[in-house]
Design a protein around this motif. Structure first.
Motif, PDB file in Angstrom:
ATOM      1  N   GLU A  60      44.003  42.899  40.537  1.00 10.12           N
ATOM      2  CA  GLU A  60      43.670  41.347  40.520  1.00 10.12           C
ATOM      3  C   GLU A  60      44.997  40.713  40.637  1.00 10.12           C
ATOM      4  OE1 GLU A  60      41.550  40.176  36.802  1.00 10.12           O
ATOM      5  OE2 GLU A  60      39.860  41.809  37.489  1.00 10.12           O
ATOM      6  N   ARG A  69      41.863  33.917  39.409  1.00 10.95           N
ATOM      7  CA  ARG A  69      42.107  35.520  39.721  1.00 10.95           C
ATOM      8  C   ARG A  69      41.370  35.887  40.768  1.00 10.95           C
ATOM      9  NH1 ARG A  69      40.412  38.109  36.010  1.00 10.95           N
ATOM     10  NH2 ARG A  69      39.853  36.406  34.303  1.00 10.95           N
ATOM     11  N   ASP A  71      40.070  39.191  43.359  1.00  7.64           N
ATOM     12  CA  ASP A  71      40.176  40.664  43.625  1.00  7.64           C
ATOM     13  C   ASP A  71      40.654  40.821  44.695  1.00  7.64           C
ATOM     14  OD1 ASP A  71      39.364  43.351  44.081  1.00  7.64           O
ATOM     15  OD2 ASP A  71      37.909  43.421  42.852  1.00  7.64           O
ATOM     16  N   LEU A  78      37.362  35.551  40.960  1.00 11.20           N
ATOM     17  CA  LEU A  78      36.675  36.068  39.775  1.00 11.20           C
ATOM     18  C   LEU A  78      36.519  35.162  38.485  1.00 11.20           C
ATOM     19  CD1 LEU A  78      39.002  39.359  40.034  1.00 11.20           C
ATOM     20  CD2 LEU A  78      36.538  39.106  40.556  1.00 11.20           C
TER      21      LEU A  78
END
Ligand code: FES
Length: 102
Positions: A60, A69, A71, A78
């Motif tokens: 992350e 955040r 991925d 996220l």
């Protein structure tokens, strides 16, 4: 059509960290995670912040501006305040060089 662009030496991708490179006329963030390399656009999809200035924890990347955040494996957003995923790109390592498919 997909083009594989030579970006940087594999040895220059920091492990457990992020680095920005110019490739194919854009700025790409490269992430070193557990010996793998992942690539996304370097610009956050939420505002004017560069993900290379953020903080990588596992897979992350946390944006330095509002702590959104993503991925790094697929660019998935996220958490809030992110609404849009960031573009991610396939990576290939060949002869010690990192290639990104743009
Ligand atoms: Fe990245 Fe706001 S600019 S979370």
């Amino acid at each position: 059509t997909t083009q594989w662009i030579k970006a940087i030496a594999h040895a220059d991708v920091p492990e457990e960290d992020v680095i920005a490179v110019q490739a194919g006329g854009r700025e790409i963030a490269l992430y070193g995670v557990e010996g793998q390399v992942y690539a996304t656009d370097n610009l956050c999809t939420h505002g004017n912040a560069r993900l290379c200035d953020g903080f990588l924890t596992g897979h992350e990347i946390e944006c330095p501006l509002h702590q959104g955040r993503f991925d790094v494996r697929d660019g998935r957003a996220l958490c809030s305040p992110l609404r849009d995923n960031v573009a991610s790109y396939p990576v290939r390592i060949e002869d010690g060089m990192v290639f990104v498919a743009l």
